[in-house]
Write a protein that holds these residues in place. Sequence first.
Motif, PDB file in Angstrom:
ATOM      1  N   THR A 114      -0.765  55.786  88.357  1.00  0.00           N
ATOM      2  CA  THR A 114      -1.991  55.328  87.678  1.00  0.00           C
ATOM      3  C   THR A 114      -2.214  53.846  87.960  1.00  0.00           C
ATOM      4  O   THR A 114      -1.305  53.119  88.370  1.00  0.00           O
ATOM      5  CB  THR A 114      -1.892  55.543  86.158  1.00  0.00           C
ATOM      6  OG1 THR A 114      -0.886  54.685  85.651  1.00  0.00           O
ATOM      7  CG2 THR A 114      -1.580  56.995  85.819  1.00  0.00           C
ATOM      8  N   ARG A 115      -3.415  53.440  87.706  1.00  0.00           N
ATOM      9  CA  ARG A 115      -3.784  52.043  87.905  1.00  0.00           C
ATOM     10  C   ARG A 115      -2.937  51.136  87.005  1.00  0.00           C
ATOM     11  O   ARG A 115      -2.514  50.066  87.401  1.00  0.00           O
ATOM     12  CB  ARG A 115      -5.270  51.890  87.625  1.00  0.00           C
ATOM     13  CG  ARG A 115      -5.768  50.517  87.874  1.00  0.00           C
ATOM     14  CD  ARG A 115      -7.259  50.443  87.582  1.00  0.00           C
ATOM     15  NE  ARG A 115      -7.720  49.161  87.997  1.00  0.00           N
ATOM     16  CZ  ARG A 115      -8.715  48.953  88.826  1.00  0.00           C
ATOM     17  NH1 ARG A 115      -9.374  49.971  89.330  1.00  0.00           N
ATOM     18  NH2 ARG A 115      -9.078  47.748  89.140  1.00  0.00           N
ATOM     19  N   ARG A 116      -2.676  51.556  85.780  1.00  0.00           N
ATOM     20  CA  ARG A 116      -1.879  50.772  84.832  1.00  0.00           C
ATOM     21  C   ARG A 116      -0.441  50.620  85.338  1.00  0.00           C
ATOM     22  O   ARG A 116       0.139  49.540  85.253  1.00  0.00           O
ATOM     23  CB  ARG A 116      -1.900  51.439  83.466  1.00  0.00           C
ATOM     24  CG  ARG A 116      -1.101  50.671  82.438  1.00  0.00           C
ATOM     25  CD  ARG A 116      -1.213  51.323  81.071  1.00  0.00           C
ATOM     26  NE  ARG A 116      -0.339  50.709  80.142  1.00  0.00           N
ATOM     27  CZ  ARG A 116      -0.683  49.761  79.294  1.00  0.00           C
ATOM     28  NH1 ARG A 116      -1.924  49.338  79.268  1.00  0.00           N
ATOM     29  NH2 ARG A 116       0.194  49.244  78.473  1.00  0.00           N
ATOM     30  N   GLN A 117       0.139  51.704  85.879  1.00  0.00           N
ATOM     31  CA  GLN A 117       1.493  51.619  86.404  1.00  0.00           C
ATOM     32  C   GLN A 117       1.562  50.666  87.597  1.00  0.00           C
ATOM     33  O   GLN A 117       2.512  49.905  87.743  1.00  0.00           O
ATOM     34  CB  GLN A 117       1.990  53.004  86.808  1.00  0.00           C
ATOM     35  CG  GLN A 117       2.253  53.914  85.626  1.00  0.00           C
ATOM     36  CD  GLN A 117       2.542  55.341  86.054  1.00  0.00           C
ATOM     37  OE1 GLN A 117       1.991  55.827  87.047  1.00  0.00           O
ATOM     38  NE2 GLN A 117       3.386  56.016  85.288  1.00  0.00           N
TER      39      GLN A 117
ATOM     40  N   THR B 115      -0.436  48.115  88.147  1.00  0.00           N
ATOM     41  CA  THR B 115      -0.590  46.760  87.599  1.00  0.00           C
ATOM     42  C   THR B 115       0.724  46.290  86.993  1.00  0.00           C
ATOM     43  O   THR B 115       1.132  45.133  87.195  1.00  0.00           O
ATOM     44  CB  THR B 115      -1.695  46.737  86.530  1.00  0.00           C
ATOM     45  OG1 THR B 115      -2.916  47.221  87.115  1.00  0.00           O
ATOM     46  CG2 THR B 115      -1.927  45.344  85.997  1.00  0.00           C
ATOM     47  N   ASP B 116       1.422  47.151  86.251  1.00  0.00           N
ATOM     48  CA  ASP B 116       2.716  46.800  85.670  1.00  0.00           C
ATOM     49  C   ASP B 116       3.734  46.490  86.762  1.00  0.00           C
ATOM     50  O   ASP B 116       4.518  45.540  86.638  1.00  0.00           O
ATOM     51  CB  ASP B 116       3.241  47.930  84.783  1.00  0.00           C
ATOM     52  CG  ASP B 116       2.460  48.063  83.482  1.00  0.00           C
ATOM     53  OD1 ASP B 116       1.679  47.139  83.156  1.00  0.00           O
ATOM     54  OD2 ASP B 116       2.632  49.088  82.801  1.00  0.00           O
TER      55      ASP B 116
END
Length: 189
Positions: free
Chosen positions: A5-8, A10-11
């Motif tokens: 995912t985009r959030r992963q 980014t993290d």
Amino acid sequence: MGWVTRRQLTDLLGALSLVLALAALAFGLPALDRALPADRPVSADRPYAVGGGVTVVPPPGSRIDVTETRPTDDEGTVLFRIGPVRYLITVRRFDGDLPTAADRLRQRITGTTGYQVTGTELTIATVSGLAGLQGGYTAPGRGGRYAVFVADGRTIEVTVSGADLDLGRTLPAIDVSTRTLRYDPADAK
């Protein structure tokens, strides 16, 4: 296997940035520190504040070793290097007289393996009127001289060391410098 995912993503990028920043600090700062010289030129035409209200005019051509120099309002240490010769001045709080201060300094010198005090101790005085005692010492491959003064609850200790040939060339300038030691109670805390 699933999708990232985009959030992963980014993290992950944030964590990698943090690791890179820490690596830059861990490896970059020590490399920068090693690249900077430990000694700096010092002016021989004006007094240098050792600490605790004590000043000295350094010998011509001397450099200050910033890794060993710690001036404070109450005490202080300065290490001058004149070529391979070490010229160390230390100011400490002291509650005693000149013979006791000289005895303590001699004990510290002879407490180092191979070091021994030689010759007789002589009186010395600075231009400003500080009275002291001075003597010589030897060590394997080195020689040295020490001097000690007491002023207003402080001891001012001078130690000089180097190879005999180097000492012979620099001692006259160091003697002149040592005689410029001055204690000003207004500068002490």
